[in-house]
Design a protein around this motif. Structure first.
Motif, short mmCIF file in Angstrom:
data_model
loop_
_atom_site.label_atom_id
_atom_site.label_comp_id
_atom_site.label_asym_id
_atom_site.label_seq_id
_atom_site.Cartn_x
_atom_site.Cartn_y
_atom_site.Cartn_z
N VAL A 40 -6.43 5.74 -14.80
CA VAL A 40 -5.57 5.98 -13.65
C VAL A 40 -5.79 7.39 -13.14
CG1 VAL A 40 -3.83 4.32 -14.36
CG2 VAL A 40 -3.65 6.67 -15.13
N GLY A 41 -5.46 7.61 -11.89
CA GLY A 41 -5.72 8.88 -11.25
C GLY A 41 -4.73 9.97 -11.63
N PRO A 42 -5.09 11.24 -11.37
CA PRO A 42 -4.20 12.36 -11.69
C PRO A 42 -2.84 12.25 -11.02
CG PRO A 42 -6.40 13.16 -11.13
CD PRO A 42 -6.38 11.70 -10.82
N GLU A 43 -2.81 11.69 -9.81
CA GLU A 43 -1.54 11.59 -9.11
C GLU A 43 -0.60 10.59 -9.78
OE1 GLU A 43 -4.53 9.04 -6.79
OE2 GLU A 43 -4.49 10.83 -8.05
N GLU A 44 -1.15 9.52 -10.36
CA GLU A 44 -0.32 8.55 -11.06
C GLU A 44 0.22 9.13 -12.37
OE1 GLU A 44 -1.98 4.24 -10.41
OE2 GLU A 44 -3.66 5.63 -10.55
N LYS A 59 -3.58 0.30 -3.46
CA LYS A 59 -3.93 1.62 -3.97
C LYS A 59 -2.90 2.68 -3.59
CE LYS A 59 -8.93 0.88 -4.27
NZ LYS A 59 -10.27 1.39 -3.87
N ALA A 60 -1.89 2.29 -2.81
CA ALA A 60 -0.87 3.25 -2.40
C ALA A 60 -0.06 3.70 -3.61
CB ALA A 60 0.05 2.64 -1.36
N SER A 97 -1.60 12.66 1.96
CA SER A 97 -2.07 11.31 2.29
C SER A 97 -0.98 10.26 2.15
CB SER A 97 -3.25 10.94 1.38
OG SER A 97 -2.86 10.89 0.02
N ASN A 98 -0.13 10.40 1.16
CA ASN A 98 0.95 9.44 0.97
C ASN A 98 2.04 9.70 2.01
OD1 ASN A 98 3.79 8.90 -0.38
ND2 ASN A 98 2.34 7.49 -1.34
N SER A 100 5.46 -6.66 -0.70
CA SER A 100 5.76 -5.24 -0.71
C SER A 100 4.61 -4.44 -0.14
CB SER A 100 6.06 -4.78 -2.14
OG SER A 100 4.89 -4.87 -2.92
N VAL A 101 4.87 -3.14 0.02
CA VAL A 101 3.82 -2.24 0.48
C VAL A 101 2.60 -2.31 -0.42
CG1 VAL A 101 3.25 0.21 0.75
CG2 VAL A 101 5.39 -0.67 1.66
#
Length: 723
Positions: free
Chosen positions: A586-590, A29-30, A682-683, A22-23
């Motif tokens: 984990v990061g804020p985006e997660e 880290k995506a 970025s994503n 998979s990606v």
């Protein structure tokens, strides 16, 4: 040199979809957005206009119940019933379906039929429950869409108890099936079934240190290891883990004891043969197995030779009857450690006469030793559980009622409020764990309320932020939280850091008075206030879109609110307001992605909401991170326009988890940001959405889509609108 290759297959064979290819394998880290797209229309085979609640209401509920009861005693040669009754098997199916629920994030549970899919369908703890589902297929086939697997599984377990003599507390239809595995659920990070429990704890001797939101002690188990902590028998130590695990399922000590004792009052465990002979779990079998796993070539159509847990034996003298036999065995005999034929640790009675033993599940001429697991022995050894069991033994009617209520809670906890329950057997009693909310008024003058809000001294930011904070607690996982009930004004929510208690108290003082003056509920006024703030911001941006509103929310009281159970809804992070209580692994985006999924948002809805909330200036603590506009307070698409502007450059701030956006020519800092902001550039998937909203022709679409997504969040818990 080109070389012609012949005989190759044109298909990728999972190369684009499997975990290994998979990606996220190539770019670990995506940010994986799959959890926002799992259960959409593309995966659902039902017609677009199919109304499941309407179908359930039209179902012949009594006929369904009669057919399921008949099925329970219709033993099939391919998987024969213990003592001619499938009750124990169906109770285990319902129990293990419901038992995956954990209070921490509301995920798991029986409400979606998720036990049909990996990994749950292949957990070691669910061995041979695939057979139970196949035995139920005739009923599912007959009643079709209106009888979901989720409903049927819980119904079968409940009717099993009823058929064995228990007066059940009730049952509610209304669960809707999902159509694929729930990959958003974190069941643990282990790569091995039943791996060392220590992987899940800060300190294995302190059960409360189990990592949130996990509740079971091993990967692949529902609760605790029946053989003991990490497979080492020690009932006193096991009791501590039983207590923590069940507490994470919202059960107190009495409910835990009732479920343990009542669950083992009927049925048996299966481990009479060599585990080495048992085949692979369903997801590991070939197509010829047709989804069935744990093949047992030595069973020879004997119920007694079935294999499930590896532990072997019944808990009571009459395993197809609801009685007090469990207590008779546990407390009237001494017990000693032994092993099952499959090699599992279990306990056997000392000096039990042959006549007191249960008969074999297949041959009534043979009597077998009963057994107890380490968790059963914990009920006797632990002083708290022992005292509860003594109370049960002194009052069998109290035990039956306590168990029936606990069973109902176990199997209905993740259905949300009582309004979601359908059918003739829904209990009249309203239970506090159902988060009751009284009906709200719809007869007040909405425009008059809006006028009073607009005339107040409250700013648009204060109005919007308060409405968002009230609604963002909603969890689609177990249908808890949300704006309905206005629990943001009650403990514990009024004091949560993320709700900015000082600002909240100021706003509520004004809105509560408006509610009192107009006859509207506080819950409605909070949502209306957010809408008023939005409409002011839309007008300031030169547009005139109205924000839809549906009255009818009610106001909960402290007496209707189990404050302790609401503590798990506290937002420790909210990327939509750029808030984090502290730094996490984990990061804020997660964390933002997790909240978006619980709110039921798509990727596009998450994108448009965040971009709009940023330019409105509703960040926590008035932070300016991500406020990419010089028109703060106006609902514009400036966040996306400036995020995608190649006249800017992006730079991490040394020693901090923030970024600077600089003018590419002059180097001057224009804005600051967090990773929850910059991930939309970025994503690759999120950037595609961001580019849509940055386009010159989509300024109006941006406002329309923002308003639609906002309204979806405000109405997420309005189950009355979905009936």
């Amino acid at each position: 040199m080109n070389k012609e290759v012949t005989g190759g297959c044109p298909f990728a064979h999972g190369g684009n979809t499997s975990t290994e290819n998979s990606v996220t394998k190539w770019w670990p880290k995506a940010l994986n957005l799959d959890i926002l797209n799992q259960h959409g229309a593309r995966t659902n085979p039902m017609d677009l206009d199919y109304d499941h609640r309407a179908a359930v209401k039209a179902l012949d509920h009594e006929a369904v119940k009669a057919d399921v009861k008949a099925l329970l005693v219709d033993s099939q040669e391919w998987w024969p019933a213990d003592w001619g009754h499938y009750g124990g098997l169906m109770i285990r199916l319902a129990w293990h379906s419901a038992g995956s629920y954990r209070m921490g994030d509301g995920r798991g549970g029986a409400g979606s039929g998720n036990i049909r899919f990996a990994p749950l369908n292949s957990w070691p703890d669910n061995a041979s429950l695939d057979k139970a589902r196949r035995l139920l297929w005739p009923a599912k086939k007959k009643y079709g869409n209106a009888l979901s697997w989720a409903d049927l599984i819980v119904l079968a377990g409940t009717l099993s108890y009823e058929s064995m003599g228990l007066k059940t507390f009730g049952y509610g239809f209304g669960r809707a099936d999902i159509w694929g595995p729930e990959t958003d659920i974190n069941w643990g990070f282990e790569n091995e079934w039943l791996a060392d429990s220590a992987n899940r704890y800060g300190d294995l001797d302190e059960p409360s240190t189990m990592y949130n939101p996990l509740a079971s002690v091993h990967m692949g188990l529902i609760y605790v290891n029946p053989e003991g902590v990490n497979g080492v028998p020690d009932p006193a130590r096991t009791a501590l883990h039983v207590r923590e695990t069940f507490a994470r399922m919202a059960m107190n000590d009495e409910e835990t004891a009732a479920l343990t004792c009542g669950g083992h009052t009927v049925g048996k465990a299966h481990g009479g043969g060599d585990h080495a002979n048992i085949g692979s779990e369903p997801e590991a079998t070939g197509v010829d197995a047709q989804g069935l796993g744990w093949a047992n070539p030595g069973q020879d159509a004997k119920a007694a030779d079935a294999f499930t847990s590896g532990i072997e034996g019944a808990w009571t003298y009459d395993p197809t009857k609801w009685d007090m036999g469990y207590f008779d065995y546990l407390f009237n005999y001494e017990w000693e450690l032994t092993k099952s034929p499959a090699g599992a640790h279990q306990w056997k009675p000392v000096d039990m006469p042959e006549s007191a033993k249960p008969v074999d599940a297949s041959d009534p001429s043979i009597r077998r030793d009963p057994m107890m697991t380490d968790a059963d022995m914990a009920m006797k050894v632990d002083p708290v559980y022992n005292e509860i069991c003594q109370k049960f033994m002194a009052d069998p009617a109290y035990f039956a009622d306590t168990f029936a209520r606990a069973w109902f809670k176990l199997t209905h906890r993740d259905m949300g409020p009582k309004s979601n329950y359908l059918g003739p057997d829904v209990p009249a009693e309203v239970l506090i764990w159902q988060d009751p909310i009284p009906a709200g008024s719809t007869s007040y003058d909405v425009d008059a309320v809006k006028a009073k809000i607009a005339a107040s001294d409250l700013s648009a930011v204060e109005l919007i932020a308060t409405a968002w904070d009230s609604a963002r607690t909603y969890r689609g996982s177990d249908k808890r939280g949300g704006a309905n009930g206005a629990r943001i004004r009650l403990a514990p929510q009024k004091d949560w850091m993320g709700n900015e208690p000082q600002r909240l108290a100021k706003v509520l003082a004004v809105l509560e008075q408006i509610a009192s003056d107009t006859g509207a509920s506080v819950a409605d006024v909070i949502v209306l206030a957010g809408n008023v703030g939005l409409e002011q911001s839309i007008k300031a941006a030169g547009q005139g879109t109205a924000v839809p509103f549906a009255p009818g929310r009610g106001d909960a009281t402290d007496e209707m609110t189990d404050a302790d159970s609401f503590s798990v809804l506290e937002p420790l992070a909210d990327g939509f307001r750029n808030f984090q209580k502290e730094q996490y692994a984990v990061g804020p985006e997660e964390l933002m992605l997790d909240r978006a999924q619980l709110l039921g948002l798509t990727g596009a809805e998450m994108t448009v909401l965040l971009g709009g909330l940023r330019v409105l200036g509703v960040n926590y603590g008035d932070s300016k991170h991500g406020v990419f506009t010089d028109r703060e307070g106006q609902l514009t698409n400036d966040f996306f326009v400036n995020l995608t502007d190649m006249g800017n450059s992006w730079h991490p701030v040394a020693g901090e988890s923030t970024f600077e956006i600089r003018d590419r020519s002059s180097g001057a800092v224009k804005w600051t940001a967090t990773s929850a902001d910059l991930v939309f550039g970025s994503n690759s998937i999120l950037r595609a959405y961001a580019e849509v909203y940055a386009q010159d022709d989509n300024a109006e679409k941006f406002v329309r889509d923002f308003v639609a997504a906002w309204t979806k969040v405000m109405n997420a818990d309005r189950f009355d609108l979905q009936a």
